[in-house]
Design an enzyme around this catalytic site. Structure first.
Site, short mmCIF file in Angstrom:
data_model
loop_
_atom_site.label_atom_id
_atom_site.label_comp_id
_atom_site.label_asym_id
_atom_site.label_seq_id
_atom_site.Cartn_x
_atom_site.Cartn_y
_atom_site.Cartn_z
N LEU B 74 0.82 -1.22 0.00
CA LEU B 74 0.00 0.00 0.00
C LEU B 74 0.85 1.27 0.00
CD1 LEU B 74 -2.75 -1.19 2.45
CD2 LEU B 74 -2.72 -1.31 -0.04
N CYS B 75 2.09 1.12 -0.42
CA CYS B 75 3.03 2.23 -0.40
C CYS B 75 2.97 2.97 -1.75
CB CYS B 75 4.41 1.63 -0.17
SG CYS B 75 5.61 2.77 0.40
N HIS B 76 3.00 4.32 -1.70
CA HIS B 76 2.97 5.09 -2.95
C HIS B 76 4.34 5.07 -3.64
CE1 HIS B 76 -0.36 6.83 -0.64
NE2 HIS B 76 -0.91 7.08 -1.81
N MET B 112 9.35 4.42 4.83
CA MET B 112 9.41 3.06 4.27
C MET B 112 10.59 2.92 3.31
SD MET B 112 7.21 1.51 5.88
CE MET B 112 7.68 -0.02 5.08
N GLU B 113 10.89 4.02 2.57
CA GLU B 113 12.00 3.99 1.63
C GLU B 113 13.32 3.85 2.37
OE1 GLU B 113 9.29 5.73 1.31
OE2 GLU B 113 8.60 5.07 -0.66
N ASP B 127 24.51 -11.50 1.25
CA ASP B 127 24.74 -12.26 0.01
C ASP B 127 26.21 -12.21 -0.40
OD1 ASP B 127 23.95 -13.69 -2.39
OD2 ASP B 127 24.33 -11.81 -3.45
#
Lengths: 153, 260
Positions: B74-76, B112-113, B127
């Site tokens: 739901l993130c823009h 969020m970013e 990794d």
């Protein structure tokens, strides 16, 4: 990549800065440093002092960004940029740029790049004081040309 | 307090931000990946089989921040103006600290970013190093600080959101609908002014060119700003006439620089 970017009124000690850059490292093969000094002649022949103004906050960020850009262009282990502000007299050191790399060519070129870029992008302004009055130093086309050549290389 | 991603029926929905005003948003997030001392030493020396670990992880973090909306439902999608990812090698704790910073002028926050950048940078470090150390742990991923937007500023150190928000309201009430303008060096002396605030309503277009016109409208002496040699910084980054501005921005005008 270790970055030191400082703006300060106090004098700096190039030996101390070089030790800080290389302390505990065995992967550095070359350190190139440039020191800029205040001369007693510039736009007029009798400069007695100059006053350095800057834009606090932006200046430190601009120096940091220049160091980051240098490290993106050359394989560097560390960059130190120190610029003094306030009143300075002829014979005093004003700016230090130092680049550390495994090999000398990267260190030489990075140091050259840092100074050319600093002269056209970092928000510092010089006011020169002479016997016949004070004035703000004008920009030089030669500095712009020097910075421009990195855009095309 | 309500969860904004749930609608009145409790279903997930994307918040409509079309009517929210654009403001400057910033977020800083941190995390760490713990490893064996020998792994950290290899990483520092560049002796790992997959090559330059930190450069790769940095690019991974930046790329991830730009693609956050593809990962979090739901993130823009945001046009980030800045993403940086920094690493600090910590030999005393046998870990690499990862810090991400995101910024934009927009209608939604960038927490969020920043968190995604840290997470993916940590995953990439795993990794790149897993051939020599499978027991590494990623931990402490968290938001350190966010600025801007309706909920104001928050930082982990000051802890409480409400305190910080009220403090922000007090200290920015005067500039919420204005921009602060500084004049530096020779320009300050020529214009005989160091700083002023310009009301948002006095700015004809929401960019640097509009600020110049608003100033000239206030006093013709500001025509000096139209000289092509006059430089401008928007929120301390060099900017041109077309750069978009937002209420609360800090703008500085100054002559060509002469340091060094």
């Amino acid at each position: 990549m270790m970055i030191v970017a400082r703006v300060q009124p106090a004098a700096f000690d190039i030996g101390v800065e070089q030790c800080a850059l290389t302390d505990g490292r065995t992967d550095i093969g070359a350190v190139v440093s440039f020191t800029g000094w205040v001369r007693d002649f510039n736009e007029r022949p009798d400069v007695t002092a100059l006053t350095l103004e800057h834009f606090p906050g932006m200046t430190e960020a601009a120096l940091h960004a220049i160091a980051q850009e240098a490290s993106a262009r050359w394989p560097l282990q560390g960059v130190t940029i120190i610029h003094r502000v306030g009143r300075l007299e002829p014979g005093e050191a004003i700016v230090l740029a130092m680049a550390a790399s495994a090999h000398r060519h990267a260190a030489f070129e990075a140091c050259d790049f840092i100074m050319d870029t600093l002269k056209t992008r970092a928000p510092f302004w010089k006011k020169e004081h002479t016997e016949s009055g004070s004035y703000w130093v004008s920009e030089r086309q030669s500095d712009r040309d020097a910075a421009d050549r990195w855009e095309h290389s | 307090m309500t969860l904004t991603h749930l609608n009145a029926r409790g279903e997930a929905h994307m918040v409509d931000v079309a009517d929210k005003q654009e403001t400057r948003r910033e977020a800083r997030a941190c995390g760490a990946i713990h490893m064996q001392a020998s792994t950290l030493a290899l990483l520092a020396e560049g002796g790992l089989p997959k090559g330059d670990v930190l450069a790769t992880a940095r690019i991974a973090g930046i790329q991830a921040a730009k693609r956050t909306h593809e990962l979090i439902p739901l993130c823009h999608a945001l046009a980030l103006s800045k993403v940086s990812v920094e690493f600090t090698l910590d030999a005393s704790s046998n870990c690499v600290h990862v810090e991400a910073f995101c910024r934009l002028n927009g209608r939604t926050g960038v927490e969020m970013e920043a968190l995604t950048a840290v997470s993916v940078a940590c995953l990439t470090l795993y990794d790149m190093c897993k051939a020599v150390d499978r027991g590494m742990t990623i931990d402490g991923v968290c938001l350190e600080e966010k600025r801007g937007g309706r909920s104001g500023n928050w930082s982990r150190e000051s802890g409480s959101e409400s305190d910080d928000t009220s403090a922000r309201k007090v200290d920015t009430s005067s500039v919420e609908n204005a921009v602060t303008i500084h004049f530096l060096a020779e320009l300050r002396e020529r214009l005989a002014i160091a700083e002023l605030t310009l009301d948002w309503a006095q700015i004809p277009s929401q960019d640097i060119a509009g600020v110049k016109l608003g100033l000239i409208d206030r006093d013709p002496k500001f025509k000096a700003l139209l000289d092509q040699r006059v430089l401008c910084a928007l929120n301390q980054a060099m900017s041109q006439d077309g750069a978009a501005i937002a209420p609360g921005d800090e703008i500085a005008f100054f002559p060509p620089v002469t340091g060094g």
